[in-house]
Every structure is written in structure tokens, then in C-alpha cells.
Design a protein around this motif. Sequence first.
Motif, PDB file in Angstrom:
ATOM      1  N   ARG A  60       6.387 -17.120  -7.883  1.00  0.00           N
ATOM      2  CA  ARG A  60       5.851 -17.320  -9.234  1.00  0.00           C
ATOM      3  C   ARG A  60       6.894 -16.941 -10.278  1.00  0.00           C
ATOM      4  O   ARG A  60       6.822 -17.362 -11.416  1.00  0.00           O
ATOM      5  CB  ARG A  60       4.579 -16.496  -9.434  1.00  0.00           C
ATOM      6  N   ILE A  61       7.843 -16.103  -9.871  1.00  0.00           N
ATOM      7  CA  ILE A  61       8.963 -15.732 -10.739  1.00  0.00           C
ATOM      8  C   ILE A  61      10.205 -16.334 -10.110  1.00  0.00           C
ATOM      9  O   ILE A  61      10.518 -16.050  -8.951  1.00  0.00           O
ATOM     10  CB  ILE A  61       9.104 -14.198 -10.857  1.00  0.00           C
ATOM     11  N   GLN A  62      10.899 -17.186 -10.858  1.00  0.00           N
ATOM     12  CA  GLN A  62      12.055 -17.881 -10.312  1.00  0.00           C
ATOM     13  C   GLN A  62      13.227 -17.832 -11.278  1.00  0.00           C
ATOM     14  O   GLN A  62      13.099 -17.360 -12.404  1.00  0.00           O
ATOM     15  CB  GLN A  62      11.703 -19.335 -10.010  1.00  0.00           C
ATOM     16  N   GLY A  63      14.342 -18.334 -10.832  1.00  0.00           N
ATOM     17  CA  GLY A  63      15.524 -18.455 -11.666  1.00  0.00           C
ATOM     18  C   GLY A  63      16.065 -17.113 -12.122  1.00  0.00           C
ATOM     19  O   GLY A  63      15.987 -16.108 -11.408  1.00  0.00           O
ATOM     20  N   ALA A  64      16.607 -17.115 -13.327  1.00  0.00           N
ATOM     21  CA  ALA A  64      17.223 -15.907 -13.880  1.00  0.00           C
ATOM     22  C   ALA A  64      16.224 -14.754 -13.984  1.00  0.00           C
ATOM     23  O   ALA A  64      16.599 -13.587 -13.833  1.00  0.00           O
ATOM     24  CB  ALA A  64      17.819 -16.212 -15.246  1.00  0.00           C
ATOM     25  N   LYS A  65      14.944 -15.078 -14.189  1.00  0.00           N
ATOM     26  CA  LYS A  65      13.923 -14.024 -14.285  1.00  0.00           C
ATOM     27  C   LYS A  65      13.784 -13.278 -12.961  1.00  0.00           C
ATOM     28  O   LYS A  65      13.534 -12.077 -12.945  1.00  0.00           O
ATOM     29  CB  LYS A  65      12.578 -14.603 -14.701  1.00  0.00           C
ATOM     30  N   SER A  66      13.943 -13.990 -11.833  1.00  0.00           N
ATOM     31  CA  SER A  66      13.841 -13.321 -10.533  1.00  0.00           C
ATOM     32  C   SER A  66      15.015 -12.374 -10.324  1.00  0.00           C
ATOM     33  O   SER A  66      14.853 -11.285  -9.759  1.00  0.00           O
ATOM     34  CB  SER A  66      13.747 -14.334  -9.393  1.00  0.00           C
ATOM     35  N   LEU A  67      16.202 -12.771 -10.797  1.00  0.00           N
ATOM     36  CA  LEU A  67      17.361 -11.888 -10.681  1.00  0.00           C
ATOM     37  C   LEU A  67      17.202 -10.665 -11.582  1.00  0.00           C
ATOM     38  O   LEU A  67      17.528  -9.544 -11.173  1.00  0.00           O
ATOM     39  CB  LEU A  67      18.644 -12.644 -11.037  1.00  0.00           C
ATOM     40  N   GLU A 109       3.756  -0.060 -12.148  1.00  0.00           N
ATOM     41  CA  GLU A 109       3.036  -1.168 -11.500  1.00  0.00           C
ATOM     42  C   GLU A 109       3.706  -2.508 -11.793  1.00  0.00           C
ATOM     43  O   GLU A 109       3.684  -3.409 -10.948  1.00  0.00           O
ATOM     44  CB  GLU A 109       1.569  -1.175 -11.927  1.00  0.00           C
ATOM     45  N   GLU A 110       4.342  -2.643 -12.956  1.00  0.00           N
ATOM     46  CA  GLU A 110       5.002  -3.924 -13.248  1.00  0.00           C
ATOM     47  C   GLU A 110       6.156  -4.193 -12.290  1.00  0.00           C
ATOM     48  O   GLU A 110       6.478  -5.347 -12.017  1.00  0.00           O
ATOM     49  CB  GLU A 110       5.458  -4.030 -14.705  1.00  0.00           C
ATOM     50  N   ARG A 111       6.778  -3.149 -11.742  1.00  0.00           N
ATOM     51  CA  ARG A 111       7.835  -3.350 -10.736  1.00  0.00           C
ATOM     52  C   ARG A 111       7.228  -3.885  -9.442  1.00  0.00           C
ATOM     53  O   ARG A 111       7.773  -4.779  -8.816  1.00  0.00           O
ATOM     54  CB  ARG A 111       8.597  -2.053 -10.463  1.00  0.00           C
ATOM     55  N   VAL A 112       6.087  -3.338  -9.056  1.00  0.00           N
ATOM     56  CA  VAL A 112       5.399  -3.832  -7.856  1.00  0.00           C
ATOM     57  C   VAL A 112       4.955  -5.275  -8.084  1.00  0.00           C
ATOM     58  O   VAL A 112       5.127  -6.132  -7.214  1.00  0.00           O
ATOM     59  CB  VAL A 112       4.198  -2.930  -7.491  1.00  0.00           C
ATOM     60  N   GLN A 113       4.423  -5.559  -9.262  1.00  0.00           N
ATOM     61  CA  GLN A 113       3.976  -6.917  -9.574  1.00  0.00           C
ATOM     62  C   GLN A 113       5.139  -7.900  -9.608  1.00  0.00           C
ATOM     63  O   GLN A 113       4.991  -9.058  -9.208  1.00  0.00           O
ATOM     64  CB  GLN A 113       3.209  -6.943 -10.897  1.00  0.00           C
ATOM     65  N   ASP A 137       0.829  -1.210   0.000  1.00  0.00           N
ATOM     66  CA  ASP A 137       0.000   0.000   0.000  1.00  0.00           C
ATOM     67  C   ASP A 137       0.860   1.256   0.000  1.00  0.00           C
ATOM     68  O   ASP A 137       0.592   2.210  -0.734  1.00  0.00           O
ATOM     69  CB  ASP A 137      -0.946   0.005   1.202  1.00  0.00           C
ATOM     70  N   LEU A 138       1.910   1.260   0.827  1.00  0.00           N
ATOM     71  CA  LEU A 138       2.787   2.430   0.878  1.00  0.00           C
ATOM     72  C   LEU A 138       3.503   2.665  -0.448  1.00  0.00           C
ATOM     73  O   LEU A 138       3.610   3.801  -0.901  1.00  0.00           O
ATOM     74  CB  LEU A 138       3.823   2.281   1.995  1.00  0.00           C
ATOM     75  N   LEU A 139       4.017   1.600  -1.046  1.00  0.00           N
ATOM     76  CA  LEU A 139       4.685   1.762  -2.345  1.00  0.00           C
ATOM     77  C   LEU A 139       3.761   2.430  -3.347  1.00  0.00           C
ATOM     78  O   LEU A 139       4.156   3.350  -4.067  1.00  0.00           O
ATOM     79  CB  LEU A 139       5.135   0.406  -2.900  1.00  0.00           C
ATOM     80  N   ARG A 140       2.530   1.976  -3.379  1.00  0.00           N
ATOM     81  CA  ARG A 140       1.569   2.522  -4.352  1.00  0.00           C
ATOM     82  C   ARG A 140       1.165   3.960  -4.014  1.00  0.00           C
ATOM     83  O   ARG A 140       0.929   4.762  -4.918  1.00  0.00           O
ATOM     84  CB  ARG A 140       0.359   1.612  -4.435  1.00  0.00           C
ATOM     85  N   ILE A 141       1.085   4.286  -2.734  1.00  0.00           N
ATOM     86  CA  ILE A 141       0.713   5.647  -2.332  1.00  0.00           C
ATOM     87  C   ILE A 141       1.881   6.611  -2.530  1.00  0.00           C
ATOM     88  O   ILE A 141       1.734   7.681  -3.111  1.00  0.00           O
ATOM     89  CB  ILE A 141       0.244   5.677  -0.857  1.00  0.00           C
ATOM     90  N   LEU A 142       3.050   6.237  -2.048  1.00  0.00           N
ATOM     91  CA  LEU A 142       4.193   7.143  -2.048  1.00  0.00           C
ATOM     92  C   LEU A 142       4.798   7.355  -3.434  1.00  0.00           C
ATOM     93  O   LEU A 142       5.357   8.408  -3.713  1.00  0.00           O
ATOM     94  CB  LEU A 142       5.277   6.628  -1.096  1.00  0.00           C
ATOM     95  N   TYR A 143       4.695   6.339  -4.278  1.00  0.00           N
ATOM     96  CA  TYR A 143       5.293   6.417  -5.606  1.00  0.00           C
ATOM     97  C   TYR A 143       4.232   6.211  -6.688  1.00  0.00           C
ATOM     98  O   TYR A 143       4.483   5.601  -7.718  1.00  0.00           O
ATOM     99  CB  TYR A 143       6.420   5.382  -5.744  1.00  0.00           C
ATOM    100  N   ARG A 144       3.063   6.751  -6.438  1.00  0.00           N
ATOM    101  CA  ARG A 144       1.874   6.569  -7.273  1.00  0.00           C
ATOM    102  C   ARG A 144       2.168   6.624  -8.766  1.00  0.00           C
ATOM    103  O   ARG A 144       1.871   5.700  -9.502  1.00  0.00           O
ATOM    104  CB  ARG A 144       0.841   7.616  -6.891  1.00  0.00           C
ATOM    105  N   SER A 145       2.744   7.688  -9.240  1.00  0.00           N
ATOM    106  CA  SER A 145       2.963   7.829 -10.681  1.00  0.00           C
ATOM    107  C   SER A 145       4.407   7.541 -11.092  1.00  0.00           C
ATOM    108  O   SER A 145       4.704   7.467 -12.282  1.00  0.00           O
ATOM    109  CB  SER A 145       2.574   9.239 -11.133  1.00  0.00           C
ATOM    110  N   ASP A 146       5.291   7.352 -10.123  1.00  0.00           N
ATOM    111  CA  ASP A 146       6.707   7.186 -10.435  1.00  0.00           C
ATOM    112  C   ASP A 146       7.167   5.733 -10.510  1.00  0.00           C
ATOM    113  O   ASP A 146       8.100   5.426 -11.235  1.00  0.00           O
ATOM    114  CB  ASP A 146       7.566   7.902  -9.385  1.00  0.00           C
ATOM    115  N   LEU A 147       6.539   4.866  -9.748  1.00  0.00           N
ATOM    116  CA  LEU A 147       6.944   3.460  -9.713  1.00  0.00           C
ATOM    117  C   LEU A 147       5.999   2.656 -10.599  1.00  0.00           C
ATOM    118  O   LEU A 147       4.815   2.524 -10.293  1.00  0.00           O
ATOM    119  CB  LEU A 147       6.900   2.920  -8.279  1.00  0.00           C
TER     120      LEU A 147
END
Length: 138
Positions: A112-119, A99-103, A87-97
Motif C-alpha cells: 500500500r506504500i510504494q516508491g519513494a514513500k516506502s524508502l 504505532e505509525e512505524r508498525v503501520q 504482536d511481539l513488536l507491540r508487546i516488547l516495544y509497547r511505549s517506545d515504538l
Amino acid sequence: MAKTAEQQAVAGLSPAVTATIERNETFRFEALTLLELGRNKLAAIEAKPPADSSSVGVAALEPFHLGVKALLAGKGYKAYGTRGTLDLLRILYRSDLPEERVQSYIGVQALRIQGAKSLAAARAFLDTAASLLGNAAR
């Protein structure tokens, strides 16, 4: 003293969530240290990754968490629960962060994301965090 839009949004969170959030301007001094620690941890993992992809995903969590903590600290906050953190990430960085980074953070955390993709996701998140914290310092 009038509350900022961010403070009003944080105050509007449920009591269960706000109980897991702490606000203190001194946290801002920790932001760049946390970010650098996250980058160093990620570099160490990339240099010698664990043998299997699920272990890589678990290892990628620590640099991710440090990047998230850095972003929250950059705005003077700490969160002690997942819901409050998101909730804080979305509030504090509403337009700057983006959503795919949060996801991607959620995906790595849920394995759900593993291996090289997680890195790669951790690297992208830390790069975004560095950019946001660099902009905040200016």
C-alpha cells in the motif's frame, strides 16, 4: 523465578502465534548486525532504485524486515510469522515504538506504500530501531 510483564504478555498469545516465536538470549548478539545489514541494503537501494514504484516498494521490504528482526533480536526473540512479529513488536516495544512505524511496516509489506514513500518509511523505521537498540545497549 518470576516472569516479567513482557514474558507474561508473550505467554498470553494464542498457541498458533507462540508456535512461531522463539526466545533465546543469544539472539541479542545479532541485533546490531541485523540493523547494520538493513541500513546497508537500504543505502544500496537508495543509490540505485528500481525503475517502477512497485519494485521500489518490494525492494524496501528487505531492509524493513532486517530492522524488525533487529528489534526482536534486541529483546532475545525471533518470530517466523507475520502475526507473531507484529504482536511481539507491540508487546516488547509497547511505549517506545510509535504505532505509525508498525503501520508503515504493514503498509510496505502489503504494497500500500510504494516508491519513494516506502524508502522513506524504511529509513524512518531503521532510524527508530537504531535509537531503540542504542538505548537498550546503555
